[in-house]
Design an enzyme around this catalytic site. Structure first.
Site, PDB file in Angstrom:
ATOM      1  N   LYS A 163      -3.465  12.134   3.689  1.00  0.00           N
ATOM      2  CA  LYS A 163      -2.768  12.525   2.970  1.00  0.00           C
ATOM      3  C   LYS A 163      -2.285  11.569   1.314  1.00  0.00           C
ATOM      4  O   LYS A 163      -2.332   9.982   1.981  1.00  0.00           O
ATOM      5  CB  LYS A 163      -1.639  12.499   3.674  1.00  0.00           C
ATOM      6  CG  LYS A 163      -0.009  13.425   3.138  1.00  0.00           C
ATOM      7  CD  LYS A 163       0.913  12.745   4.269  1.00  0.00           C
ATOM      8  CE  LYS A 163       0.925  11.623   2.895  1.00  0.00           C
ATOM      9  NZ  LYS A 163       1.627  11.891   1.323  1.00  0.00           N
ATOM     10  N   GLU A 220      -0.531  -2.094   6.311  1.00  0.00           N
ATOM     11  CA  GLU A 220      -0.650  -2.495   5.258  1.00  0.00           C
ATOM     12  C   GLU A 220       0.390  -1.845   4.474  1.00  0.00           C
ATOM     13  O   GLU A 220       0.939  -1.570   4.061  1.00  0.00           O
ATOM     14  CB  GLU A 220      -2.157  -1.954   4.751  1.00  0.00           C
ATOM     15  CG  GLU A 220      -3.278  -2.796   4.875  1.00  0.00           C
ATOM     16  CD  GLU A 220      -3.662  -3.765   5.771  1.00  0.00           C
ATOM     17  OE1 GLU A 220      -2.696  -5.182   4.844  1.00  0.00           O
ATOM     18  OE2 GLU A 220      -4.445  -4.139   5.086  1.00  0.00           O
TER      19      GLU A 220
HETATM   20  P1  NAD Z   1       5.164   4.479   0.047  1.00  0.00           P
HETATM   21  O1  NAD Z   1       5.721   3.803   0.968  1.00  0.00           O
HETATM   22  O2  NAD Z   1       6.818   5.226  -0.898  1.00  0.00           O
HETATM   23  O3  NAD Z   1       4.981   5.912   0.377  1.00  0.00           O
HETATM   24  C1  NAD Z   1       3.097   5.778   0.429  1.00  0.00           C
HETATM   25  C2  NAD Z   1       3.079   6.601   1.552  1.00  0.00           C
HETATM   26  O4  NAD Z   1       3.225   7.131   2.667  1.00  0.00           O
HETATM   27  C3  NAD Z   1       2.704   8.160   0.335  1.00  0.00           C
HETATM   28  O5  NAD Z   1       1.631   8.911   0.799  1.00  0.00           O
HETATM   29  C4  NAD Z   1       3.912   8.725   0.682  1.00  0.00           C
HETATM   30  O6  NAD Z   1       4.328   9.968   0.779  1.00  0.00           O
HETATM   31  C5  NAD Z   1       3.514   8.483   2.440  1.00  0.00           C
HETATM   32  N1  NAD Z   1       5.124   8.248   3.118  1.00  0.00           N
HETATM   33  C6  NAD Z   1       6.482   8.424   2.629  1.00  0.00           C
HETATM   34  N2  NAD Z   1       8.009   8.770   3.498  1.00  0.00           N
HETATM   35  C7  NAD Z   1       6.800   9.073   4.588  1.00  0.00           C
HETATM   36  C8  NAD Z   1       6.866   9.653   5.867  1.00  0.00           C
HETATM   37  N3  NAD Z   1       8.616   9.357   6.598  1.00  0.00           N
HETATM   38  N4  NAD Z   1       6.253   9.693   6.540  1.00  0.00           N
HETATM   39  C9  NAD Z   1       4.885  10.065   6.755  1.00  0.00           C
HETATM   40  N5  NAD Z   1       4.476   9.026   5.212  1.00  0.00           N
HETATM   41  C10 NAD Z   1       5.408   9.306   4.027  1.00  0.00           C
HETATM   42  O7  NAD Z   1       4.779   3.788  -1.159  1.00  0.00           O
HETATM   43  P2  NAD Z   1       4.746   3.886  -2.454  1.00  0.00           P
HETATM   44  O8  NAD Z   1       5.378   3.613  -3.314  1.00  0.00           O
HETATM   45  O9  NAD Z   1       3.453   5.051  -2.787  1.00  0.00           O
HETATM   46  O10 NAD Z   1       3.074   2.444  -2.491  1.00  0.00           O
HETATM   47  C11 NAD Z   1       4.234   0.906  -2.718  1.00  0.00           C
HETATM   48  C12 NAD Z   1       4.036   0.622  -1.215  1.00  0.00           C
HETATM   49  O11 NAD Z   1       2.873   0.097  -0.973  1.00  0.00           O
HETATM   50  C13 NAD Z   1       4.647  -1.401  -2.014  1.00  0.00           C
HETATM   51  O12 NAD Z   1       5.491  -2.210  -1.438  1.00  0.00           O
HETATM   52  C14 NAD Z   1       3.090  -2.413  -1.894  1.00  0.00           C
HETATM   53  O13 NAD Z   1       3.149  -3.722  -1.368  1.00  0.00           O
HETATM   54  C15 NAD Z   1       2.293  -1.037  -0.651  1.00  0.00           C
HETATM   55  N6  NAD Z   1       1.136  -1.302  -1.121  1.00  0.00           N
HETATM   56  C16 NAD Z   1       0.042  -2.279   0.041  1.00  0.00           C
HETATM   57  C17 NAD Z   1      -0.939  -2.505   0.515  1.00  0.00           C
HETATM   58  C18 NAD Z   1      -1.565  -3.130   1.459  1.00  0.00           C
HETATM   59  O14 NAD Z   1      -3.224  -3.494   1.103  1.00  0.00           O
HETATM   60  N7  NAD Z   1      -0.522  -4.054   1.519  1.00  0.00           N
HETATM   61  C19 NAD Z   1      -1.859  -2.348  -0.712  1.00  0.00           C
HETATM   62  C20 NAD Z   1      -1.023  -1.184  -1.737  1.00  0.00           C
HETATM   63  C21 NAD Z   1       0.498  -0.875  -1.823  1.00  0.00           C
END
Ligand code: NAD
Length: 495
Positions: free
Chosen positions: A189, A264
């Site tokens: 997804k 992550e």
């Molecule tokens: P996000 O948490 O908003 O979304 C991530 C994914 O989760 C997207 O595909 C989104 O559609 C999905 N999603 C959102 N709500 C959901 C739910 N309730 N249930 C299931 N899926 C859901 O994050 P983002 O804004 O896309 O990315 C930025 C964040 O990702 C930052 O906090 C960053 O630090 C983190 N990140 C972490 C790593 C790591 O390896 N630790 C790497 C890259 C990004």
């Protein structure tokens, strides 16, 4: 004529973008769905690059059914054959790497040179996991002479991979690679904003002859479909990269079925420079640590902690690097800083800088949206340095996820460690010193899943990556990722 008229696009990229809509990929082909259409926007120009059919929950059900059917066959496929399938997929990705880089740049706004680096890293990961498929091992355990005891490693079933928008292809491959190599089927997804490279990967799976249904991609939808699938009884494991808040929500949903969830999450990584360091190298690396990926990187070195006697010198070097960075058209090979993911996100990032300034920090470089008129349609932000910051300031505590560095001085090793560990996060950290014993003390003391000594943002498919505290609960990459996509069965066999 492509939907995006740009002579720099490959014919194959233009052809990909020419489709009237981008559909989900389920069971080996595009899925007919009655989902709504979602505009896919290039954040660097504001132009429409495609329309994506939003995946519905019934599309999710079909993807689960297709993945389950594929899993029953794939789990029994000998490891050497799984490995050959993954090699063929890696070769298909290699042949397609410029197209994938162009799609990644269009979706994210990141510079093409960075996107090329991302695709190369993902490709290396695929070859790595093709090899790991043949390294699945159990162990024998000596107990007594009544029983022979040993363990078997078995796949989990259907893995749901939820991916964020910042490094979409790399973060898809680091889940798909070990999951498939271990014998699982996968549903990806992607984030709403960045579906294109995952959809292309699904096509490449088909072209490379991987079994239908082994890799399914459900684009367009966010929270509603994500939560539905996390709770779905046909999903055996969830692997999630994204924000800490969503990771916690997913864990709650999955707890009802005691489902394994690998997280992550966010970071606020400290980059610590001692006065005895190679200050030239440290200053240059500190700039790259925060401005690489427009700062939209989980491991970004967003807190620069510098020993007070060299604070002005080191921060001055970072400010010089920030001013010299080539910001602009992501498709220009020379561009070093591209667009943020959206104007909404840019406003949030700029708001954090404004609050830091109101709170007493000096904005030493950048601070807001680029003033260059030719970049006005995109989400371009100048490389920004603020400081000296205090430990209680939002810009030093919260993940800003943009090109914003918070710089602060320290007076002793103990203070540096305490300040670095003063965070709910613990993803990565770096220390710059020529004193190797001090370096080792810091390695031990820093609450962090990854520590670089005299380096920053070094990655390799063979090296584990992941965080502690609110940054996560797993390790991706390396052989450890193979372990996380399999389960152990213990056998007691009477002798
Ligand atoms: P996000 O948490 O908003 O979304 C991530 C994914 O989760 C997207 O595909 C989104 O559609 C999905 N999603 C959102 N709500 C959901 C739910 N309730 N249930 C299931 N899926 C859901 O994050 P983002 O804004 O896309 O990315 C930025 C964040 O990702 C930052 O906090 C960053 O630090 C983190 N990140 C972490 C790593 C790591 O390896 N630790 C790497 C890259 C990004």
């Amino acid at each position: 004529m492509s939907a995006v008229a740009d002579s720099r696009l490959l014919d194959s990229t233009a052809a990909f973008l020419d489709r009237s809509v981008h559909q989900a990929w389920v069971g080996g082909g595009p899925l007919e769905s009655d989902g709504e259409l979602l505009d896919d926007i290039d954040p660097a120009t504001g132009r429409l690059i495609g329309r994506v059919v939003t995946s519905t929950t019934s599309d999710g059900d079909r993807a689960v059914a297709a993945a389950r059917a594929a899993f029953t066959r794939w789990a029994k496929t000998p490891p050497a054959e799984r490995s050959r399938n993954l090699v063929r997929l890696a070769e298909a990705v290699e042949a397609d790497r410029e197209l994938l880089a162009q799609l990644e740049t269009l979706d994210t706004g990141k510079p093409i040179r960075e996107a090329r680096g991302d695709i190369a890293r993902a490709l290396d990961g695929l070859f790595f996991y093709a090899g790991c498929a043949r390294q699945i091992r159990g162990e024998t355990i000596e107990i007594d002479d009544r029983f022979g005891v040993f363990t078997l490693r078995r796949p989990l079933g259907v893995v749901l991979a939820i991916v964020p928008w910042n490094v979409p292809f790399v973060l898809t491959i680091c889940k798909v690679g070990p999951a498939l190599a271990s014998g699982n089927a996968v549903i990806v997804k992607p984030a709403e904003a960045t579906p294109l490279t995952a959809l292309r990967l699904a096509e490449l799976c088909a072209a490379a002859g991987l079994p239908d249904g082994l890799l399914n991609v459900l684009p367009g939808s966010g929270k509603s479909l994500g939560s539905y699938l996390v709770a779905h009884p046909g999903i055996d494991k969830v692997t999630f990269t994204g924000s800490t808040a969503v990771g916690i929500e997913i864990s709650r949903i999955a707890a009802g079925r005691v489902k394994s969830v690998a997280l992550e999450l966010g970071g606020k990584s400290p980059n610590i420079v001692f006065a005895d360091a190679d200050l030239d190298a440290a200053g240059k690396a500190a700039a790259a640590a925060i401005f690489y990926g427009q700062g939209e990187i989980c491991s970004a070195g967003s807190r620069l902690l510098v020993e007070r006697s060299v604070f002005d010198e080191v921060v001055g070097r970072v400010v010089d690097h920030a001013a010299a960075l080539r910001l602009g058209d992501p498709f220009d090979d020379a561009t070093e800083l591209g667009s943020l993911i959206s104007n909404d996100h840019l406003e949030k990032v700029v708001g954090a800088v404004e609050r830091a300034a109101a709170d007493g920090a000096e904005v030493m470089a950048g601070g807001g949206r680029s003033a260059r008129p030719e970049l006005a349609a995109g989400a371009f932000m100048d490389a920004t340095v603020v400081g000296p910051t205090r430990a209680d300031m939002e810009v030093e505590r919260e993940e800003i996820f943009g090109p914003v560095l918070a710089a602060a001085p320290f007076d002793s090793e103990e203070e540096a460690i305490a300040r670095a560990n003063n965070s709910v996060y613990g993803l990565s950290a770096a220390v710059w010193t020529e004193d190797s014993r001090r370096g080792r003390r810091l390695v031990e003391a820093l609450e962090s899943g990854v520590v670089w000594v005299n380096g920053y943002n070094e990655f390799d498919a063979a090296a584990p990556f992941g965080g502690v505290k609110l940054s996560g609960n797993t390790r991706e990459w390396s052989h450890l990722a193979m372990d996380s996509f399999s389960q152990v069965k213990t056998v007691w066999e009477r002798r």
